[in-house]
Write an enzyme that holds these catalytic residues in place. Structure first.
Site, PDB file in Angstrom:
ATOM      1  N   ASP A  88       0.859  -1.180   0.000  1.00  0.00           N
ATOM      2  CA  ASP A  88       0.000   0.000   0.000  1.00  0.00           C
ATOM      3  C   ASP A  88       0.896   1.232   0.000  1.00  0.00           C
ATOM      4  OD1 ASP A  88      -2.046  -1.811   0.358  1.00  0.00           O
ATOM      5  OD2 ASP A  88      -2.832  -0.890   2.178  1.00  0.00           O
ATOM      6  N   HIS A 145       4.864  -7.356  -0.110  1.00  0.00           N
ATOM      7  CA  HIS A 145       4.499  -8.638  -0.712  1.00  0.00           C
ATOM      8  C   HIS A 145       5.129  -8.783  -2.102  1.00  0.00           C
ATOM      9  CE1 HIS A 145       1.184  -9.638   2.229  1.00  0.00           C
ATOM     10  NE2 HIS A 145       1.433  -8.367   2.514  1.00  0.00           N
ATOM     11  N   SER A 247       8.534   3.652   4.812  1.00  0.00           N
ATOM     12  CA  SER A 247       9.692   3.745   3.937  1.00  0.00           C
ATOM     13  C   SER A 247       9.281   3.538   2.486  1.00  0.00           C
ATOM     14  CB  SER A 247      10.772   2.752   4.356  1.00  0.00           C
ATOM     15  OG  SER A 247      12.013   3.159   3.818  1.00  0.00           O
TER      16      SER A 247
END
Length: 285
Positions: A88, A145, A247
């Site tokens: 995200d 992911h 980050s």
């Protein structure tokens, strides 16, 4: 002088690593009153949507770090076709790697060789490929992911500074992602080599992977290569790592990527389709 440029400049003399480690210690605090206060304040300040979390009750987390790296409910991020977003966040930049150079922001570029820690022979594989950069803000889900199924070949820890990686800093610190501490993860995929670079930042307490736990920071300030006796294959959409505070992830593909109609600076979610490799596109013709 603009506020964003001033914000970038004041970071140069700061003790990046010391500040980040202190924040890391505080984020691991398990004193109930302290951690609950910090978590509730953070949720209010950044308007965190806890309804998506596997555990929506903020006081149930043993520490701030465990709240920050919270898992989502099953099915909260369905996987799209093709290459998907690893996290995200904001799709800061994306596109072709032109003569080995990636765009950081308007007027700022860096080389794939510098990003990979000076490994020019490996960087040559990506000189004519594609890249995408996703910035994870404090309010975002902070697990990373796999955009494609891949087999882990090597992990390289590259020491560096810990500048903030928000929009203001990327506009004014040249070669930011190739200057900060980072974890370079090399994968083999059915579409050729892929590299995922987890970039550290100011007050990021650490970078974890699913195969080795927390890797960054490492005590030795030198490039370190971590090999594996047994191949590790991670399916598309599987978790591969996480940040303890916000980050950036930079991913690069040796194959060219046909991106969907996307906008730099737009929001993306983990699992959202970004595009398809040229091999996939040709196969569909």
């Amino acid at each position: 002088m603009t506020p964003s440029k001033l914000f970038a400049l004041v970071q140069y003399p700061l003790p990046h690593h010391l500040l980040s480690r202190l924040v890391g210690r505080l984020a691991d605090c398990r004193v109930t009153a302290v951690k609950n206060l910090a978590i509730r304040a953070f949720i209010r300040r950044f308007r965190v949507d806890m309804s998506e979390a596997q555990q929506p009750e903020s006081s149930a987390y043993p520490s701030f770090n465990e709240f920050f790296t919270r898992p989502l409910k099953e099915g909260a991020r369905p996987l799209g076709q093709g290459v998907v977003s690893p996290a995200d966040g904001t799709l800061s930049q994306f596109g072709a790697i032109a003569q080995g150079r990636l765009v950081q922001a308007k007027g700022h570029e860096f080389t794939i060789g510098d990003l990979l820690g000076g490994d020019d022979s490996t960087a040559a594989r990506y000189r004519h490929g594609s890249f995408a950069t996703v910035y994870l803000s404090p309010r975002d889900y902070h697990r990373v992911h796999m955009p494609l199924t891949g087999t882990l070949r090597e992990v390289v820890y590259v020491p560096g500074r810990l500048f903030s990686v928000n929009h203001a800093t990327t506009q004014h610190v040249s070669g930011l992602f190739a200057r900060n501490e980072r974890l370079v993860c090399h994968f083999d995929t059915e579409h050729g080599p892929m590299v995922m670079v987890l970039v550290g930042a100011m007050i990021v307490a650490g970078i974890e992977t699913v195969w080795a736990g927390q890797i960054a920071p490492l005590p030795r300030h030198a490039v370190q290569r971590l090999g594996f006796d047994t191949p590790i294959t991670l399916k598309k959409g599987a978790e591969m790592g996480r940040f303890k505070l916000g980050s950036t992830v930079v991913m690069a593909f040796a194959d060219s990527l046909d991106f969907d109609t996307l906008e730099a600076g737009g929001k993306v979610q983990m699992g959202q389709r970004l595009g398809e490799t040229s091999g996939e596109a040709h196969a569909a013709d």
